[in-house]
Design a protein around this motif. Structure first.
Motif: not given
Length: 267
Positions: A203-208
């Protein structure tokens, strides 16, 4: 004559209360969020004006670029957020308990002492995980289809099924990660942490990656992006993304079997 798949049957039957609890949670959030869409939907709505006034980077990070459409709203609030969280937590819990939890409680050693092979233990545990995850996601799909008309979402039924396949693959990937880590370590805490890390990091990688073109390559490492960057609720089946999710889950289940076969359970 011994019953077929006894470990699978026992696992599913013993976890029905937990499955029911997760099902109630999925139903509650669907009934809470989806009927609100007529309040937010439409390019000329006040909510659309609010989105226009927010920083574009924030809107992209939250995944709200298309929230005023039925597909975008359902993705942002349900499939990509609340259903994702509930299905993932359930899958991680089940995956961690299947091998590591059983080993810590002493039931794994007892099962293996009755002539059950380690490979069979992992295969039936993975099958049990698959059935429970699919059952939860099937409920999520049916809820969206039932609320599609009353909530004015305007979703194509085939696209809802495609989104369900992506959600199931995403949850299963987190669950099989916990299964594999548990088989390799025998520690429930480590198994839970492994599955949670895959979900949170994805989730974090996609948001970044949504922040700037320079970091878009992070989507390659994000199972969350594999599931949703093809926008299944809007555009239908994303076969490469599904292949990545389900293929990685199959590989992790195989790694779990390999790890359990080679580990000394007496240590």
């Amino acid at each position: 004559m011994p019953s077929a798949l006894p470990l699978f049957r026992r696992s599913v039957l013993e976890s029905w209360r937990g499955l029911l609890g997760w099902a109630i949670g999925l139903t509650a959030v669907a009934l809470l969020y989806l009927p609100l869409f007529p309040t937010f939907g439409g390019a000329n709505s006040q909510f659309a004006e609010l989105m226009d006034n927010l920083p574009p980077a924030l809107v992209k990070t939250l995944g709200y670029e298309d929230i005023v459409s039925g597909a975008g709203y359902t993705q942002s609030t349900y499939f990509g957020l609340m259903a994702f969280v509930l299905v993932t937590i359930a899958a991680v819990t089940w995956g961690a308990a299947a091998i590591a939890g059983a080993e810590e409680s002493g039931s794994l050693e007892l099962t293996l002492a009755h002539g059950v092979s380690r490979t069979r233990q992992v295969v039936e545990a993975a099958l049990s995980l698959l059935v429970r995850v699919v059952a939860l996601v099937l409920l999520a799909v049916l809820l969206v289809l039932a609320l599609n008309g009353p909530s004015e979402l305007g979703l194509a039924a085939s696209n809802v099924v495609a989104a369900g396949a992506a959600l199931a693959g995403l949850g299963l990937l987190a669950g099989t990660t916990s299964l594999a880590v548990g088989a390799a370590t025998g520690r429930n805490t480590w198994a839970t942490a492994g599955g949670a890390l895959v979900a949170v990091a994805g989730y974090a990688f996609n948001a970044v990656a949504n922040q700037a073109p320079d970091v878009e390559w992070l989507r390659v490492l994000s199972p969350y992006a594999w599931a949703w960057n093809g926008t299944p609720l809007k555009d239908g089946w994303d076969l490469p993304g599904l292949a990545a999710l389900w293929g990685a889950s199959l590989l992790l289940a195989a790694l779990a079997g390999w790890a359990l076969e080679r580990r000394d359970l007496r240590s």
